[in-house]
Design a protein around this motif. Sequence first.
Motif, PDB file in Angstrom:
ATOM      1  N   SER A 135     -35.879 -50.802 -72.407  1.00 36.92           N
ATOM      2  CA  SER A 135     -35.080 -51.300 -71.284  1.00 36.92           C
ATOM      3  C   SER A 135     -35.485 -50.625 -69.968  1.00 36.92           C
ATOM      4  N   LEU A 136     -36.205 -49.515 -70.041  1.00 33.87           N
ATOM      5  CA  LEU A 136     -36.682 -48.851 -68.820  1.00 33.87           C
ATOM      6  C   LEU A 136     -37.626 -49.736 -68.020  1.00 33.87           C
ATOM      7  N   LYS A 137     -38.202 -50.734 -68.685  1.00 35.78           N
ATOM      8  CA  LYS A 137     -39.125 -51.652 -68.008  1.00 35.78           C
ATOM      9  C   LYS A 137     -38.400 -52.792 -67.291  1.00 35.78           C
ATOM     10  N   ASN A 138     -37.104 -52.909 -67.487  1.00 34.20           N
ATOM     11  CA  ASN A 138     -36.325 -53.975 -66.854  1.00 34.20           C
ATOM     12  C   ASN A 138     -35.890 -53.514 -65.467  1.00 34.20           C
ATOM     13  N   LEU A 139     -36.773 -53.676 -64.521  1.00 33.25           N
ATOM     14  CA  LEU A 139     -36.462 -53.206 -63.176  1.00 33.25           C
ATOM     15  C   LEU A 139     -36.809 -54.256 -62.146  1.00 33.25           C
ATOM     16  N   ASP A 140     -36.281 -54.052 -60.964  1.00 36.09           N
ATOM     17  CA  ASP A 140     -36.576 -54.925 -59.836  1.00 36.09           C
ATOM     18  C   ASP A 140     -37.802 -54.343 -59.131  1.00 36.09           C
ATOM     19  N   ILE A 141     -38.893 -55.044 -59.188  1.00 33.40           N
ATOM     20  CA  ILE A 141     -40.167 -54.571 -58.636  1.00 33.40           C
ATOM     21  C   ILE A 141     -40.062 -54.241 -57.141  1.00 33.40           C
ATOM     22  N   LYS A 142     -39.074 -54.796 -56.472  1.00 32.77           N
ATOM     23  CA  LYS A 142     -38.891 -54.524 -55.042  1.00 32.77           C
ATOM     24  C   LYS A 142     -38.636 -53.044 -54.778  1.00 32.77           C
ATOM     25  N   ASN A 143     -37.992 -52.359 -55.727  1.00 28.54           N
ATOM     26  CA  ASN A 143     -37.729 -50.934 -55.550  1.00 28.54           C
ATOM     27  C   ASN A 143     -39.026 -50.126 -55.582  1.00 28.54           C
ATOM     28  N   TYR A 144     -39.921 -50.485 -56.472  1.00 30.59           N
ATOM     29  CA  TYR A 144     -41.246 -49.872 -56.552  1.00 30.59           C
ATOM     30  C   TYR A 144     -42.018 -50.118 -55.250  1.00 30.59           C
ATOM     31  N   HIS A 145     -41.990 -51.352 -54.798  1.00 26.47           N
ATOM     32  CA  HIS A 145     -42.695 -51.702 -53.559  1.00 26.47           C
ATOM     33  C   HIS A 145     -42.105 -50.988 -52.346  1.00 26.47           C
ATOM     34  N   ALA A 146     -40.809 -50.740 -52.356  1.00 27.38           N
ATOM     35  CA  ALA A 146     -40.171 -50.029 -51.243  1.00 27.38           C
ATOM     36  C   ALA A 146     -40.733 -48.617 -51.120  1.00 27.38           C
ATOM     37  N   PHE A 147     -40.933 -47.932 -52.239  1.00 27.08           N
ATOM     38  CA  PHE A 147     -41.527 -46.588 -52.220  1.00 27.08           C
ATOM     39  C   PHE A 147     -42.944 -46.668 -51.649  1.00 27.08           C
ATOM     40  N   ILE A 148     -43.703 -47.648 -52.125  1.00 26.04           N
ATOM     41  CA  ILE A 148     -45.084 -47.811 -51.651  1.00 26.04           C
ATOM     42  C   ILE A 148     -45.111 -48.082 -50.144  1.00 26.04           C
ATOM     43  N   GLN A 149     -44.194 -48.885 -49.640  1.00 25.31           N
ATOM     44  CA  GLN A 149     -44.148 -49.157 -48.197  1.00 25.31           C
ATOM     45  C   GLN A 149     -43.891 -47.874 -47.409  1.00 25.31           C
ATOM     46  N   ILE A 150     -42.999 -47.049 -47.897  1.00 29.38           N
ATOM     47  CA  ILE A 150     -42.723 -45.773 -47.222  1.00 29.38           C
ATOM     48  C   ILE A 150     -43.959 -44.885 -47.270  1.00 29.38           C
ATOM     49  N   GLN A 151     -44.604 -44.838 -48.415  1.00 29.22           N
ATOM     50  CA  GLN A 151     -45.829 -44.047 -48.561  1.00 29.22           C
ATOM     51  C   GLN A 151     -46.916 -44.536 -47.598  1.00 29.22           C
ATOM     52  N   GLN A 152     -47.136 -45.830 -47.558  1.00 28.36           N
ATOM     53  CA  GLN A 152     -48.189 -46.402 -46.703  1.00 28.36           C
ATOM     54  C   GLN A 152     -47.916 -46.121 -45.223  1.00 28.36           C
ATOM     55  N   GLU A 153     -46.652 -46.235 -44.827  1.00 24.17           N
ATOM     56  CA  GLU A 153     -46.288 -45.949 -43.443  1.00 24.17           C
ATOM     57  C   GLU A 153     -46.502 -44.467 -43.125  1.00 24.17           C
ATOM     58  N   ALA A 154     -46.193 -43.611 -44.064  1.00 20.85           N
ATOM     59  CA  ALA A 154     -46.399 -42.176 -43.853  1.00 20.85           C
ATOM     60  C   ALA A 154     -47.884 -41.842 -43.748  1.00 20.85           C
ATOM     61  N   ILE A 155     -48.703 -42.532 -44.486  1.00 19.07           N
ATOM     62  CA  ILE A 155     -50.156 -42.337 -44.376  1.00 19.07           C
ATOM     63  C   ILE A 155     -50.631 -42.856 -43.012  1.00 19.07           C
ATOM     64  N   ARG A 156     -50.158 -44.049 -42.647  1.00 18.64           N
ATOM     65  CA  ARG A 156     -50.570 -44.653 -41.376  1.00 18.64           C
ATOM     66  C   ARG A 156     -50.207 -43.772 -40.184  1.00 18.64           C
ATOM     67  N   THR A 157     -49.047 -43.137 -40.238  1.00 22.99           N
ATOM     68  CA  THR A 157     -48.592 -42.326 -39.106  1.00 22.99           C
ATOM     69  C   THR A 157     -49.014 -40.858 -39.197  1.00 22.99           C
ATOM     70  N   GLY A 158     -49.713 -40.497 -40.276  1.00 27.41           N
ATOM     71  CA  GLY A 158     -50.194 -39.123 -40.405  1.00 27.41           C
ATOM     72  C   GLY A 158     -49.215 -38.156 -41.040  1.00 27.41           C
ATOM     73  N   ARG A 159     -48.067 -38.637 -41.497  1.00 24.57           N
ATOM     74  CA  ARG A 159     -47.113 -37.741 -42.182  1.00 24.57           C
ATOM     75  C   ARG A 159     -47.626 -37.340 -43.552  1.00 24.57           C
ATOM     76  N   LEU A 160     -48.449 -38.185 -44.135  1.00 28.51           N
ATOM     77  CA  LEU A 160     -49.108 -37.876 -45.404  1.00 28.51           C
ATOM     78  C   LEU A 160     -50.603 -37.993 -45.178  1.00 28.51           C
ATOM     79  N   GLY A 161     -51.331 -37.143 -45.855  1.00 24.13           N
ATOM     80  CA  GLY A 161     -52.782 -37.293 -45.860  1.00 24.13           C
ATOM     81  C   GLY A 161     -53.150 -38.288 -46.936  1.00 24.13           C
ATOM     82  N   TYR A 162     -54.360 -38.646 -46.956  1.00 21.99           N
ATOM     83  CA  TYR A 162     -54.876 -39.449 -48.046  1.00 21.99           C
ATOM     84  C   TYR A 162     -56.221 -38.856 -48.363  1.00 21.99           C
ATOM     85  N   PHE A 163     -56.694 -38.975 -49.580  1.00 20.05           N
ATOM     86  CA  PHE A 163     -57.866 -38.231 -49.988  1.00 20.05           C
ATOM     87  C   PHE A 163     -59.081 -39.123 -50.155  1.00 20.05           C
ATOM     88  N   LYS A 164     -60.158 -38.696 -49.525  1.00 20.43           N
ATOM     89  CA  LYS A 164     -61.440 -39.310 -49.804  1.00 20.43           C
ATOM     90  C   LYS A 164     -61.921 -38.748 -51.144  1.00 20.43           C
TER      91      LYS A 164
END
Length: 170
Positions: A135-164
Motif C-alpha cells: 500500500s506504500l505505492k498507493n500515492l498521489d504522484i503530484k506530491n513527488y513532483h512537488a518535491f522535485i519542483q522545489i529541488q529544481q528551483e533551488a538548483i536554478r537559484t543557487g540554493r542547492l548545488g548540482y554535481f557534474k
Amino acid sequence: KDLDEVVDLFYKNNRVRKFTITTNGILKESSIELLEKVLKKIPKAQLMVYFSLDGLPETHDSIRRVPNGFQRTITTIHAAKELQKRYPNLFISTITTCTAHNQREMIPLANKILDEIKPDNMVVNLVRGEVEDPSLKNLDIKNYHAFIQIQQEAIRTGRLGYFKFIGKKF
C-alpha cells in the motif's frame, strides 16, 4: 567496518574519483569517524554522502523505527558539515523516498531541508520494487513532483548545488 579500506583500493587501483555513501546517520560518532578515515585516503576524489530523511521528525522516526532518529540524523549532518570545512571534497546531500506514508510531507520536508539543513544537494526517490507493505505505492504522484519542483528551483537559484560527473559543483 572496512569501508575505508575498500574505498582506498578502488581509489588506488582503479582511479575512481567519485564515491557515494548512503547512511541513516543515526550513529554520529562512528559515522564521522568513518567519513574522516575515507576522506584522508581519497584527497583527489569526491565523496558524496546521502543522509536518509523520510519525512518530518515523527513520520521519519515511524518509518525508520528509530526513536529520535530524525534528530540524530540531523546532528550527524551538522557534524559532517563541520568535517566539510576541512575536506572540500566532501559533499552532503539528503535522500528521501516518497511513499504513501510520507507523501503529504514532501513540500514541508523539502523546505525544512533547504532552510534548516542547507545541504549541497537533496534527492527524492519514488517508492518502487518489492516493499514490505504494497500500500506504500498507493500515492498521489503530484506530491513527488512537488518535491522535485522545489529541488529544481533551488538548483536554478543557487540554493542547492548540482554535481557534474567529475565532481565540481556548478
